[in-house]
Structures are given as C-alpha cells and as structure tokens.
Scaffold this active site. Structure first.
Site, short mmCIF file in Angstrom:
data_model
loop_
_atom_site.label_atom_id
_atom_site.label_comp_id
_atom_site.label_asym_id
_atom_site.label_seq_id
_atom_site.Cartn_x
_atom_site.Cartn_y
_atom_site.Cartn_z
N LYS A 151 0.84 -1.19 0.00
CA LYS A 151 0.00 0.00 0.00
C LYS A 151 0.88 1.25 0.00
O LYS A 151 1.91 1.30 0.68
CB LYS A 151 -0.91 -0.03 1.23
CG LYS A 151 -1.99 1.05 1.26
CD LYS A 151 -2.90 0.82 2.47
CE LYS A 151 -3.98 1.89 2.60
NZ LYS A 151 -4.86 1.65 3.77
N SER A 159 -9.70 1.65 3.03
CA SER A 159 -8.84 2.39 2.11
C SER A 159 -7.83 1.51 1.37
O SER A 159 -7.17 1.95 0.43
CB SER A 159 -8.08 3.48 2.87
OG SER A 159 -7.25 2.91 3.88
N SER A 188 -9.98 -0.81 7.25
CA SER A 188 -9.43 -0.59 5.91
C SER A 188 -8.74 -1.79 5.31
O SER A 188 -8.39 -1.77 4.12
CB SER A 188 -8.47 0.60 5.91
OG SER A 188 -9.16 1.79 6.24
#
Length: 485
Positions: free
Chosen positions: A76, A151, A175
């Site tokens: 990420k 996210s 997330s």
C-alpha cells in the site's frame, strides 16, 4: 503459476521447480494485462523487482530460505520504500521519495520477498471505497463498475485478481477487512502494537495498524509471522517476539465459544449478507464450536467516537504538510501565509479536507470537552465492554460490512452513508484488538460477502486456528473473479 498460493510458490522456488525471476516476471505480466481495468497499482518497479529477484535466486541454494522466499508482494502506498515514490495517493506528496524503508519493508526483504510495486488507496487512507485518491478509483475485480472497498482497495483488488499472491494494507477503522470482504479475499488486522508502524505515514496514530492480505489464511499467517515482532524505532510496538502460527492447526473447534452480536443483524444489513454470515456461524457450530448470541453494547456510539478520534489525530498528523519541507507547493503563492493556505488547499482532496476540518473543530477551545474528551471516554467503555465479552467468549463473529460492494460513485457524495459502512469494524481499532476477515459466500448478484472473527489482544493464534478450520471446510476463498482478465 498464478494459481499457486504464496506458500506453494515459494516451495516450488526453493525446490528448483521455478525461479524467483520467473515468478516476478509472471506477476508483472499479470499486472500489465489486467491493471488497466482495475487501477490497483500506482507504480510498478519492474527493473528493481527483476534485479531483486536475481539476487534472491542466488540465495535460494546457499542461504537460509524462509517459507516465503522468492514470493512477489506489493505494498500500500502509505508505507515508505526507499528510493520509490510514496504518495498516499495524494497530490500533496507528489514527487516524495523516502530516504528510508519502513521497518516492515526491511523485514520482507530479509525474508526473501520481492516488492514489485505500490498499491492504490484512498487519499491518506481516508475513505471507505478507494475512490478519494488522486490516481482515480480502484475497481472491483468481480465487477469493475463497483468499488473495491477502502482504504486498502488496491491491496485487496490486486490479490483478488491474482496480480499478486500477497499484499500489505493498513487498517485504521476497517481498511483491511472491508476491502477483503468486497473483493472476496482474506486479511488480518493485527493487535495494535504487534506490527511496527515505523515508516507508515500516519492517519490516526492510535488506530493505524499494518496487516497482510492474501487468498487464504495460511498465506496471511505466514506473512504476519514475517512482519510482526519488536522494533526499537516504534515505541508503540510492544510485542516481544514475532508470531509463530505453526501450532495453530486444529481439526475441530470443540470447546471454543463464539459470540454472535444479535444487534448487528437487526436494521440496515442486506439479507444476502446476513444469510451468508449466519451460514458461517452454522459452519463453526458443525466444527464443534458453541455459538451464543448476545447484544453488543454501545453500538450507537462506535462510529461517532471513532470519527471524532480519527479526525482529531488526522488534523494533528497532517499539519506537517505545509508546502515547505517536501511534497507539493503551490506555484501561485507569493507570501508565507499563501504557501500554507494554497499548498494545502490545492494539495489535499475533498475528503481529507473534510476530516481535517472536523478534527480541528473537535480539538478547538470550547469543543474539546464536548466532543473529543467524550469520545475518549466512549473508547474506554468500548475497551471495557470487550474485556467483559472475552471473559465469556473465545472470539466474536460478525459481518464486516452491512452491504456488498456498491457502484462506483454511489456513496461518494454522501459522507454520512459512507461512514456508517464502518459500523461493524471501527470498534476493533478503538479497542486495539485483532480481527480476521474471511470470504463466506456471495450475494444474489455474485458479489463476495465477508465476515470477521474478533479476538482478545494478542489472540491471533486462536483466530488463525479457527480461520484455518473454516477454510478447510469451505471453498469460498478458492473462487476467482471472472471479469478481470
């Protein structure tokens, strides 16, 4: 090769049946073929990854390979990687190349894993659908007209589409778990303090936690064993040793007590989600566990308390982005005041601005006691409530989200509706607890449904063991999206 699990892939590399360079080349090819539809990757470091693969291959024979040696992985884009752009999917960090690796990146490389790229996300991890980032929305591999969740949407979508065997996400209020549920993959949100946050660009420091995402629980457990453990660079990382899940292998769950929050299945949950999660509870019963319903206390306060605390911490953490030290600076500014104002106005997206403003408001004079202090009190009550529940139960089973993946753009203009999608996940972060997200079926439109197992602090071994039993008895985690290729 792309159908192998991460552990199977590493085993083949260590046995000489495949090479690390072949594995990396195959997954880079998969990204190049499919990511034009998904937008899961922000950057793909082909030359760096191939050079790293050659170095790892040389170590396979003479070194001490690990169970994940030679496995490609993507990270990420809110986790620092030296010499590679780390943007948090924000214009504000355009051109930022860290001079250091996050601790977990160093651990991945010591384990012989190969980072091939950085993954798309909500800007600064603020969002529940991976639509708020500066690089465009992530699309769900099961239906590219729908969101991948957020996210960590890029991390989940890339794993689901077999663009990568394993990925790294971060979880502030769900997330990791919510995009795993939307994309039909497996993920682990570890106990706060089990994985170093050094090098993770902060959203809400007391809530953020890095964790693994993959296609089955064994791969995720192996990756969590690699990235967990103490770190002198992070004073909040309190675990003494990395996790070892070799003993968490059970045939049945006799004697295990699982709590099922009755009020999670009342209003606002889709019938297909309810049906699939209750079917998962039934599967645990057939495996020997006892499942008992209860009412989750303080449910109506969880989302408000979470957003007050998270936004307050975000307001403080994001104050460092001022247009002076690094990242975006407005070329329209003529004075110091304009540098601050214009750089932040132009560099941050709408959702980030919304949360900064909310956080600044609840921390301001006259409102601190009315909002932020009360939210901290609610957080303490939630922790106490979970402590009481874990005196009765070994773990808690609940939905991850009230719906399956919704259409792109459907909720982006309705922040309250978006925030309420976190109703089942945020309490885990407020209490600092571990949770595992597992796929458990599909809705009437063929979209994945996920559930979560929540445990007491540092009870990851129990959760991993129960998840292994569930995935041996079911095949939901083996299903593949058909629309990505």
């Amino acid at each position: 090769m792309l159908e192998l699990s991460a552990l199977e892939l590493s085993s083949a590399i260590r046995a000489g049946k495949l090479s690390a360079t072949e594995a990396v080349s195959a997954y880079i090819g998969a990204v190049e073929r499919t990511d034009g539809q998904l937008n899961a990757f922000i950057s793909l470091g082909k030359e760096r990854a191939m050079a790293r693969a050659k170095a790892v291959q040389q170590l396979v024979g003479g070194g001490k390979p690990t169970p994940l040696t030679g496995v490609p992985i993507a990270i990420k884009d809110n986790i620092s990687t030296a010499g590679t752009a780390t943007t948090c999917a924000s214009k504000m960090l355009d051109g930022y190349n860290p001079v250091f690796n996050a601790t977990i990146v160093d651990k991945l490389e010591r384990a012989g894993m190969i980072v091939i790229g950085k993954l798309n996300m909500d800007e600064f991890a603020m969002g529940g659908s991976s639509e708020t980032g500066a690089f465009g929305p992530v699309r769900n591999p099961w239906d590219v007209s729908r969101v991948a969740g957020g996210s960590s949407g890029g991390s989940a979508a890339a794993a689901a589409a077999r663009e990568i065997p394993l990925s790294i996400g971060s979880d502030t209020g769900g997330s990791i778990r919510q995009p795993c549920a939307f994309c039909g993959v497996t993920g682990v949100k570890p106990t706060y303090g089990a994985v170093s946050r050094y090098g993770l660009i902060a959203y809400a420091s007391s809530l953020d936690q890095i964790g693994p995402i993959g296609n089955n629980i064994d791969d995720c457990a192996a990756l969590l064993s690699v990235i967990s453990g103490p770190d002198d660079q992070d004073s909040t990382c309190v675990i003494n040793n990395p996790f070892d899940f070799s003993g968490a292998r059970f045939e049945r769950l006799d004697g295990v007590k699982i709590g099922l929050p009755r009020n999670y299945f009342a209003d606002g949950i889709d019938e297909d989600v309810k049906r699939a999660v209750l079917a998962a509870a039934k599967e645990f019963e057939e495996a020997g566990a006892s499942v008992e319903e209860f009412d989750m206390p303080l449910m109506e306060y969880m989302v408000p308390a979470y957003y007050i605390i998270a936004c307050a911490e975000a307001s403080s953490n994001l104050s460092r982005y001022d247009g002076l030290k690094y990242g975006y600076r407005s070329d329209k500014a003529n004075t110091l005041s304009e540098v601050y104002r214009l750089s932040r106005s132009e560099g941050f997206g709408l959702e980030v601005k919304r949360r900064i403003m909310l956080g600044s408001f609840v921390l301001s004079s006259g409102y601190y006691d009315a909002y932020y202090k009360k939210a901290l009190q609610i957080r303490a009550l939630i922790k106490d409530a979970y402590s009481g529940l874990f005196e009765r139960f070994d773990m808690i089973l609940s939905p991850v989200a009230p719906t399956t993946a919704y259409k792109l753009g459907e909720n982006i203009d309705d922040p309250m509706k978006m925030y309420m999608g976190d109703i089942y996940t945020v309490s885990v972060n407020l209490a600092g607890l571990p949770a595992v997200s597992l796929p458990c079926g599909f809705d009437g439109q063929g979209l994945p449904v996920g559930f979560q197992l929540i445990g007491d602090a540092f009870a990851e071994e129990k959760l991993i063991g129960a998840a292994r039993v569930y995935q041996r008895r079911t095949d939901h985690h083996t299903k593949r999206p058909g629309g990505a290729a």
